[in-house]
Write an enzyme that holds these catalytic residues in place. Sequence first.
Site, PDB file in Angstrom:
ATOM      1  N   ASP A 201      54.382  79.627 -12.257  1.00 35.46           N
ATOM      2  CA  ASP A 201      54.137  78.346 -12.917  1.00 35.46           C
ATOM      3  C   ASP A 201      54.205  78.536 -14.434  1.00 35.46           C
ATOM      4  O   ASP A 201      53.308  78.135 -15.168  1.00 35.46           O
ATOM      5  CB  ASP A 201      52.773  77.795 -12.505  1.00 35.46           C
ATOM      6  CG  ASP A 201      52.574  76.333 -12.895  1.00 35.46           C
ATOM      7  OD1 ASP A 201      53.572  75.605 -13.009  1.00 35.46           O
ATOM      8  OD2 ASP A 201      51.408  75.927 -13.083  1.00 35.46           O
ATOM      9  N   ASN A 206      51.004  77.193 -19.985  1.00 29.85           N
ATOM     10  CA  ASN A 206      50.384  78.423 -19.485  1.00 29.85           C
ATOM     11  C   ASN A 206      50.706  79.627 -20.364  1.00 29.85           C
ATOM     12  O   ASN A 206      50.573  80.775 -19.938  1.00 29.85           O
ATOM     13  CB  ASN A 206      50.821  78.701 -18.046  1.00 29.85           C
ATOM     14  CG  ASN A 206      50.006  77.894 -17.043  1.00 29.85           C
ATOM     15  OD1 ASN A 206      48.876  77.506 -17.327  1.00 29.85           O
ATOM     16  ND2 ASN A 206      50.573  77.642 -15.879  1.00 29.85           N
ATOM     17  N   ASP A 217      46.829  82.038 -16.096  1.00 29.57           N
ATOM     18  CA  ASP A 217      46.899  81.283 -14.846  1.00 29.57           C
ATOM     19  C   ASP A 217      47.999  81.731 -13.892  1.00 29.57           C
ATOM     20  O   ASP A 217      49.082  81.139 -13.816  1.00 29.57           O
ATOM     21  CB  ASP A 217      47.053  79.790 -15.136  1.00 29.57           C
ATOM     22  CG  ASP A 217      46.745  78.940 -13.898  1.00 29.57           C
ATOM     23  OD1 ASP A 217      46.321  79.520 -12.877  1.00 29.57           O
ATOM     24  OD2 ASP A 217      46.922  77.716 -13.964  1.00 29.57           O
TER      25      ASP A 217
END
Length: 328
Positions: A201, A206, A217
């Site tokens: 992701d 992030n 994360d």
Amino acid sequence: MTDKAFTFQTLHPDMIMDALFEQGIRVDSGLTALNSYENRVYQFQDEDRKRYVVKFYRPQRWSAEQIGEEHQFALELLQDEVPLAAPLRFHGETLLTHQGYYFAVFPSLGGRQYEADNLDQMEWVGRYLGRIHQCGRRMRFQHRPDISTQEYLIEPRQVFEQHALIPASLKATFLSATDKLIEAVTAQWHTRFESLRLHGDCHPGNILWRDGPLFVDLDDARNGPAIQDLWMLLNGDKAEQRMQLETIIEAYEEFMPFNLNELSLIEPLRAMRMVYYLAWLLRRWDDPAFPRSFPWLAEEDYWRRQTAIFTEQVRVLGEPPLQLTPMY
């Protein structure tokens, strides 16, 4: 009836304080909620004025083995001097439990926002993604899933069909647009790539910046193609995206070869993310945080727009994929 733990209705500040106290941490600052919908994440300071982040995982999502693989990957990356937030050990364990919740404690590592249009920063990120994937190829996740059309398209389609939030008058049209998008993605999806452990992701939100990138994360870490961790960094028109992609790949290849066959997966992966994200919102609708934060999901206009977005993505999938300049 929805499980109250699944929607975090049983997770109260006193319980969080007790969970941390059991690990020898005395909270001295109160708890500051950080932006996270899937899990519950809080920043705090202990009595020694050290700052931490505690993350309570949403029940029924990941198993202990799957979270353990996320933690193992993070610790491997930290050992390889990749700058990221990795869980701390307590009595030799990173995955902790309290009253049925899994949780982990991380050091609080601040930084400013990553500049998504800064090519110098993009080059740094590309270099570190090469290092992340260099580590990720050493082994595969055994318990975490692979990126697949089953999880990202077929299962979400079932959610759409069954969920009552989609207006009945629009559902048939929306499902038809979904089916056409699934058909277009399936026609282009291929597995001519080495499946790696990925961040999963890696969007600009992030990545923090503090004298270089800091990755956070790994909650969506999976096995899959390297391009999954690159395409979300691209923005602007096709010419700008091409320049950004060349910047990232040139830096990436200082540590890892990049398979150009994966470029044709950028738009399929974008479509898969669209479908998966929308199904995720529906799956979480029983959590009171979601109707408060996404009230437009209950409006007819939203579903008309989503139908149009899916239709437009089918058109994009019919165009030639993004390519590097011939001199590259």
